[in-house]
Design a protein around this motif. Sequence first.
Motif, PDB file in Angstrom:
ATOM      1  N   LYS A 284     -76.504  17.137 -39.842  1.00  0.00           N
ATOM      2  CA  LYS A 284     -75.164  17.091 -39.262  1.00  0.00           C
ATOM      3  C   LYS A 284     -74.130  17.558 -40.303  1.00  0.00           C
ATOM      4  O   LYS A 284     -74.119  17.092 -41.435  1.00  0.00           O
ATOM      5  CB  LYS A 284     -74.829  15.680 -38.795  1.00  0.00           C
ATOM      6  N   PRO A 285     -73.256  18.501 -39.903  1.00  0.00           N
ATOM      7  CA  PRO A 285     -72.264  19.009 -40.860  1.00  0.00           C
ATOM      8  C   PRO A 285     -71.160  17.997 -41.110  1.00  0.00           C
ATOM      9  O   PRO A 285     -70.896  17.127 -40.277  1.00  0.00           O
ATOM     10  CB  PRO A 285     -71.715  20.250 -40.152  1.00  0.00           C
ATOM     11  N   SER A 286     -70.519  18.154 -42.223  1.00  0.00           N
ATOM     12  CA  SER A 286     -69.368  17.315 -42.555  1.00  0.00           C
ATOM     13  C   SER A 286     -68.158  17.842 -41.777  1.00  0.00           C
ATOM     14  O   SER A 286     -67.805  19.018 -41.881  1.00  0.00           O
ATOM     15  CB  SER A 286     -69.102  17.380 -44.062  1.00  0.00           C
ATOM     16  N   THR A 287     -67.562  16.961 -41.002  1.00  0.00           N
ATOM     17  CA  THR A 287     -66.376  17.327 -40.218  1.00  0.00           C
ATOM     18  C   THR A 287     -65.315  16.241 -40.365  1.00  0.00           C
ATOM     19  O   THR A 287     -64.893  15.626 -39.386  1.00  0.00           O
ATOM     20  CB  THR A 287     -66.741  17.518 -38.727  1.00  0.00           C
ATOM     21  N   PRO A 288     -64.848  16.025 -41.586  1.00  0.00           N
ATOM     22  CA  PRO A 288     -63.935  14.902 -41.789  1.00  0.00           C
ATOM     23  C   PRO A 288     -62.614  15.009 -41.022  1.00  0.00           C
ATOM     24  O   PRO A 288     -62.132  14.004 -40.487  1.00  0.00           O
ATOM     25  CB  PRO A 288     -63.699  14.895 -43.301  1.00  0.00           C
ATOM     26  N   LEU A 289     -62.066  16.193 -40.942  1.00  0.00           N
ATOM     27  CA  LEU A 289     -60.790  16.329 -40.229  1.00  0.00           C
ATOM     28  C   LEU A 289     -60.993  16.141 -38.732  1.00  0.00           C
ATOM     29  O   LEU A 289     -60.288  15.351 -38.090  1.00  0.00           O
ATOM     30  CB  LEU A 289     -60.137  17.682 -40.529  1.00  0.00           C
ATOM     31  N   LEU A 290     -61.948  16.845 -38.159  1.00  0.00           N
ATOM     32  CA  LEU A 290     -62.181  16.710 -36.723  1.00  0.00           C
ATOM     33  C   LEU A 290     -62.617  15.302 -36.344  1.00  0.00           C
ATOM     34  O   LEU A 290     -62.215  14.793 -35.286  1.00  0.00           O
ATOM     35  CB  LEU A 290     -63.231  17.722 -36.246  1.00  0.00           C
ATOM     36  N   THR A 291     -63.401  14.674 -37.178  1.00  0.00           N
ATOM     37  CA  THR A 291     -63.837  13.307 -36.902  1.00  0.00           C
ATOM     38  C   THR A 291     -62.638  12.375 -36.797  1.00  0.00           C
ATOM     39  O   THR A 291     -62.535  11.567 -35.866  1.00  0.00           O
ATOM     40  CB  THR A 291     -64.818  12.825 -37.990  1.00  0.00           C
ATOM     41  N   ARG A 292     -61.706  12.519 -37.732  1.00  0.00           N
ATOM     42  CA  ARG A 292     -60.514  11.659 -37.722  1.00  0.00           C
ATOM     43  C   ARG A 292     -59.580  11.999 -36.558  1.00  0.00           C
ATOM     44  O   ARG A 292     -59.003  11.120 -35.933  1.00  0.00           O
ATOM     45  CB  ARG A 292     -59.795  11.761 -39.057  1.00  0.00           C
ATOM     46  N   LEU A 293     -59.428  13.300 -36.288  1.00  0.00           N
ATOM     47  CA  LEU A 293     -58.578  13.701 -35.160  1.00  0.00           C
ATOM     48  C   LEU A 293     -59.156  13.180 -33.844  1.00  0.00           C
ATOM     49  O   LEU A 293     -58.414  12.662 -32.995  1.00  0.00           O
ATOM     50  CB  LEU A 293     -58.448  15.225 -35.097  1.00  0.00           C
ATOM     51  N   ALA A 294     -60.460  13.333 -33.662  1.00  0.00           N
ATOM     52  CA  ALA A 294     -61.097  12.870 -32.432  1.00  0.00           C
ATOM     53  C   ALA A 294     -60.951  11.357 -32.285  1.00  0.00           C
ATOM     54  O   ALA A 294     -60.621  10.862 -31.198  1.00  0.00           O
ATOM     55  CB  ALA A 294     -62.571  13.277 -32.411  1.00  0.00           C
ATOM     56  N   ALA A 295     -61.179  10.626 -33.372  1.00  0.00           N
ATOM     57  CA  ALA A 295     -61.064   9.166 -33.321  1.00  0.00           C
ATOM     58  C   ALA A 295     -59.634   8.746 -32.979  1.00  0.00           C
ATOM     59  O   ALA A 295     -59.421   7.866 -32.135  1.00  0.00           O
ATOM     60  CB  ALA A 295     -61.500   8.556 -34.652  1.00  0.00           C
ATOM     61  N   ALA A 296     -58.658   9.383 -33.606  1.00  0.00           N
ATOM     62  CA  ALA A 296     -57.263   9.029 -33.356  1.00  0.00           C
ATOM     63  C   ALA A 296     -56.863   9.315 -31.912  1.00  0.00           C
ATOM     64  O   ALA A 296     -56.020   8.609 -31.346  1.00  0.00           O
ATOM     65  CB  ALA A 296     -56.350   9.794 -34.314  1.00  0.00           C
ATOM     66  N   ARG A 297     -57.460  10.316 -31.321  1.00  0.00           N
ATOM     67  CA  ARG A 297     -57.120  10.690 -29.949  1.00  0.00           C
ATOM     68  C   ARG A 297     -58.027  10.040 -28.910  1.00  0.00           C
ATOM     69  O   ARG A 297     -57.803  10.183 -27.707  1.00  0.00           O
ATOM     70  CB  ARG A 297     -57.192  12.211 -29.804  1.00  0.00           C
ATOM     71  N   GLY A 298     -59.067   9.349 -29.381  1.00  0.00           N
ATOM     72  CA  GLY A 298     -59.994   8.713 -28.457  1.00  0.00           C
ATOM     73  C   GLY A 298     -60.845   9.716 -27.694  1.00  0.00           C
ATOM     74  O   GLY A 298     -61.191   9.497 -26.536  1.00  0.00           O
ATOM     75  N   LEU A 299     -61.174  10.820 -28.359  1.00  0.00           N
ATOM     76  CA  LEU A 299     -61.973  11.876 -27.738  1.00  0.00           C
ATOM     77  C   LEU A 299     -63.345  11.951 -28.378  1.00  0.00           C
ATOM     78  O   LEU A 299     -63.479  11.737 -29.583  1.00  0.00           O
ATOM     79  CB  LEU A 299     -61.308  13.243 -27.957  1.00  0.00           C
ATOM     80  N   PRO A 300     -64.339  12.318 -27.607  1.00  0.00           N
ATOM     81  CA  PRO A 300     -65.621  12.654 -28.228  1.00  0.00           C
ATOM     82  C   PRO A 300     -65.419  13.925 -29.060  1.00  0.00           C
ATOM     83  O   PRO A 300     -64.635  14.803 -28.681  1.00  0.00           O
ATOM     84  CB  PRO A 300     -66.553  12.935 -27.046  1.00  0.00           C
ATOM     85  N   ILE A 301     -66.117  14.034 -30.166  1.00  0.00           N
ATOM     86  CA  ILE A 301     -65.927  15.199 -31.027  1.00  0.00           C
ATOM     87  C   ILE A 301     -66.264  16.493 -30.290  1.00  0.00           C
ATOM     88  O   ILE A 301     -65.628  17.526 -30.514  1.00  0.00           O
ATOM     89  CB  ILE A 301     -66.693  15.068 -32.364  1.00  0.00           C
ATOM     90  N   ALA A 302     -67.211  16.468 -29.374  1.00  0.00           N
ATOM     91  CA  ALA A 302     -67.560  17.669 -28.610  1.00  0.00           C
ATOM     92  C   ALA A 302     -66.353  18.180 -27.816  1.00  0.00           C
ATOM     93  O   ALA A 302     -66.124  19.391 -27.731  1.00  0.00           O
ATOM     94  CB  ALA A 302     -68.724  17.388 -27.666  1.00  0.00           C
TER      95      ALA A 302
END
Length: 142
Positions: A67-85
Amino acid sequence: MHISAEPIPLSELEQRKRYEIDDACTAALNAATAGTPAAEIDTWSTQVAEAAAWRSWKSKGGLSINKPSTPLLTRLAAARGLPIADLVARVEARAAVFTTQAGDLIGRRQAKADQINAVRASLDSGAIDPSTARARFEAITW
């Protein structure tokens, strides 16, 4: 008594045209990103890179160990309540739209710069006279 204004020197007209075209392109690019804070725009290349890495990983089976490192997208998705996909799909869509807009606008600016350069080269080589060069410079618009 009527005083006619002297025409501006060709070199100044040429420079004004360059500024006019550059300013119009900048304004159009700014319009394409209106409503998005500059600090967020600064993260777009990171978002796109992380989305591409995630999409590549997912297309190869999405195994946990690779699994690639996606620190920015992971945090953005969590903050928005979205699945990363879902966020990856949104990032990809936004990038595609902006890339198309930017490519069109920047390509147009470069074409106008090429026109200005061609007039200058023709003038410098003696292929056209100053009057023709002035008319050609003046005809170049955004």
